[in-house]
Design an enzyme around this catalytic site. Structure first.
Site, PDB file in Angstrom:
ATOM      1  N   ASP A   6      20.822 105.454  41.050  1.00  0.00           N
ATOM      2  CA  ASP A   6      21.010 106.902  40.477  1.00  0.00           C
ATOM      3  C   ASP A   6      21.084 106.769  38.809  1.00  0.00           C
ATOM      4  O   ASP A   6      21.851 105.448  38.380  1.00  0.00           O
ATOM      5  CB  ASP A   6      21.885 107.463  41.359  1.00  0.00           C
ATOM      6  CG  ASP A   6      22.512 109.159  40.746  1.00  0.00           C
ATOM      7  OD1 ASP A   6      21.450 109.481  40.595  1.00  0.00           O
ATOM      8  OD2 ASP A   6      24.303 108.563  40.831  1.00  0.00           O
ATOM      9  N   GLU A  51      16.267 109.970  41.865  1.00  0.00           N
ATOM     10  CA  GLU A  51      15.921 111.503  42.250  1.00  0.00           C
ATOM     11  C   GLU A  51      15.628 111.477  41.532  1.00  0.00           C
ATOM     12  O   GLU A  51      14.973 111.635  40.113  1.00  0.00           O
ATOM     13  CB  GLU A  51      17.244 111.592  41.260  1.00  0.00           C
ATOM     14  CG  GLU A  51      18.337 113.122  42.128  1.00  0.00           C
ATOM     15  CD  GLU A  51      19.568 113.450  41.494  1.00  0.00           C
ATOM     16  OE1 GLU A  51      20.009 113.404  42.104  1.00  0.00           O
ATOM     17  OE2 GLU A  51      19.793 112.879  40.465  1.00  0.00           O
ATOM     18  N   ASP A 111      28.553 107.042  41.598  1.00  0.00           N
ATOM     19  CA  ASP A 111      27.646 106.601  41.759  1.00  0.00           C
ATOM     20  C   ASP A 111      26.649 105.915  42.573  1.00  0.00           C
ATOM     21  O   ASP A 111      25.944 106.292  42.610  1.00  0.00           O
ATOM     22  CB  ASP A 111      27.306 105.820  40.087  1.00  0.00           C
ATOM     23  CG  ASP A 111      27.452 107.351  39.371  1.00  0.00           C
ATOM     24  OD1 ASP A 111      27.513 108.210  39.048  1.00  0.00           O
ATOM     25  OD2 ASP A 111      28.280 106.956  37.534  1.00  0.00           O
TER      26      ASP A 111
END
Ligand SMILES: [Zn+2]
Length: 406
Positions: free
Chosen positions: A185, A269, A365
């Site tokens: 991430d 993502e 995170d």
């Protein structure tokens, strides 16, 4: 055997004559870009279709015959044609709905975006390159060149000239040596967080250079625009930008190489999800206007780095037989990676994640990276395409998975 393309970048050993020629050709190419761009922007404003490569190539012929733009004749035609192709590509990318991050092409500034590409007519000798209408130019050969050179791009950065040789190599695509899978991430407080709990800070030297950059920019604002002092200060700033870009590039390459070697599948993502959730997640808040501005700068540097990092990961994983996969899942930052409970309240602060259902605590995170990995492994990821940024449709459209923009 499949072929891959790679690039080697070398600094050129230029003399004043070569530099003058390179500057002139870059100037012509930049002029053509800006001229064609402004014609197209005007047409867009009038709701007319834009001029593509073929029409613009016809205009070049006319301009070359005119007195006003006759200087274009000096520049090798292939260099001008390549510039038009770049412009066409830039327009196509920005109209492409699958690439939401692309914007309209912008005007090139003198001395800032100087670059020209030779698709043919060059020769690469041991330590020198022959370029049409320029002749032989030596270069600092920092490594051996493998493969067939397909084109050469010459760029100027902070007063120095570089040649980037794009080569084609035949490679054997093997199975990735590892079976490990990982989720990553883009962090808010750090550059990247991994599902295995690792967190990578941005480069520390950014901070140092940024302070210097802010200082030099303040100095520039006190100088009279266009004066000799102002120009000197401008050059100093552009050198500093150059240094920052080298430090960043080095950092990103080391990180992407390491990850692509150790993991066969890397989940990240999807870009459209990231764009949408960026405002919801908020940015680094800091008191004081000066600090805030600097935090913004830092954020933008990290963000730019993140897209470049993805790009590098994608092609390096390809070389290794691995793959970069995109996960389009909206709640990576709100869902508990342990029990699956999803709530905004789980997110106690930007850095802290505490699950209200099961009490699981972790850095926010890292929790997000774990969700990315889990969602990816359940088959809801699609391959990130490094060439166009296009995505394939996901296999299934389960609950909680956003449909891709159609
Ligand atoms: Zn939980």
């Amino acid at each position: 055997m499949p072929k891959i393309r790679k690039a080697y970048k070398f600094r050129l050993k230029t003399n004043p004559e070569t530099e003058a020629n390179l500057s002139r050709f870059s100037g012509s190419a930049r002029f053509l870009w800006n001229k064609s761009l402004s014609m197209n922007l005007e047409r867009l404003e009038k709701c007319q279709g834009i001029l593509w490569y073929n029409e613009l190539a016809f205009w070049i012929k006319l301009w070359k015959q005119s007195d006003e733009y006759g200087f274009l004749r000096e520049c090798p035609s292939q260099v001008l044609q390549q510039k038009l192709m770049d412009l066409e590509r830039a327009f196509r990318d920005c109209f492409d709905r699958k690439q939401p991050l692309k914007r309209l092409p912008v005007f090139k500034k003198k001395g800032m975006d100087d670059s020209i590409r030779f698709p043919q007519g060059f020769t690469v000798d041991n330590r020198r390159i022959f370029l049409p209408r320029i002749g032989w130019v030596g270069f600092y050969k920092s490594r051996e060149i493998e493969g067939t050179v397909k084109n050469i791009t010459i760029t100027r950065k902070a007063g120095k000239w570089y040649a980037s040789l794009q080569v084609e190599q035949e490679v054997e695509i093997t199975k990735h040596p590892s079976v490990s899978e990982i989720g990553i991430d883009a962090g808010i407080k750090c550059f990247a967080a991994f599902s295995d709990g690792t967190m990578v800070e941005g480069v520390n030297s950014f901070r140092k250079h940024e302070d210097a950059l802010a200082r030099e920019q303040r100095k520039l604002s006190r100088k009279q625009r266009g004066s000799e002092n102002w120009k000197r200060q401008k050059r100093r700033i552009s050198r500093l930008h150059h240094t920052i870009s080298i430090v960043r590039s080095d950092f990103l390459h080391k990180l992407s190489t390491e990850i692509s070697k150790n993991h066969a599948a890397v989940y990240v993502e999807g870009l459209n999800i990231r764009g949408m959730s960026a405002s919801a997640r908020g940015t680094t808040e800091a008191p004081g206007s000066n600090i805030k501005a600097k935090a913004g700068l830092n954020k933008s540097i990290l963000d730019q780095g993140w897209y470049e990092f993805r790009r590098q990961l994608s092609y390096k994983l390809d070389w290794q037989g691995g793959s970069l996969l995109e996960v389009d899942f909206r709640y990576t930052s709100q869902q508990c990676s342990k029990c699956g409970y999803t709530s905004k309240e789980n997110r106690r602060s930007q850095a802290e994640f505490v699950c209200l259902a099961c009490g699981y605590e972790h850095h926010a995170d890292v929790n997000a990276a774990r969700n990315i990995l889990t969602v990816g492994q359940t088959g809801m990821a699609c391959r990130a395409n490094r060439n166009s940024g296009r995505q394939q449709e996901p296999a299934k459209n389960r609950e909680g998975v956003l449909p891709l923009a159609s």
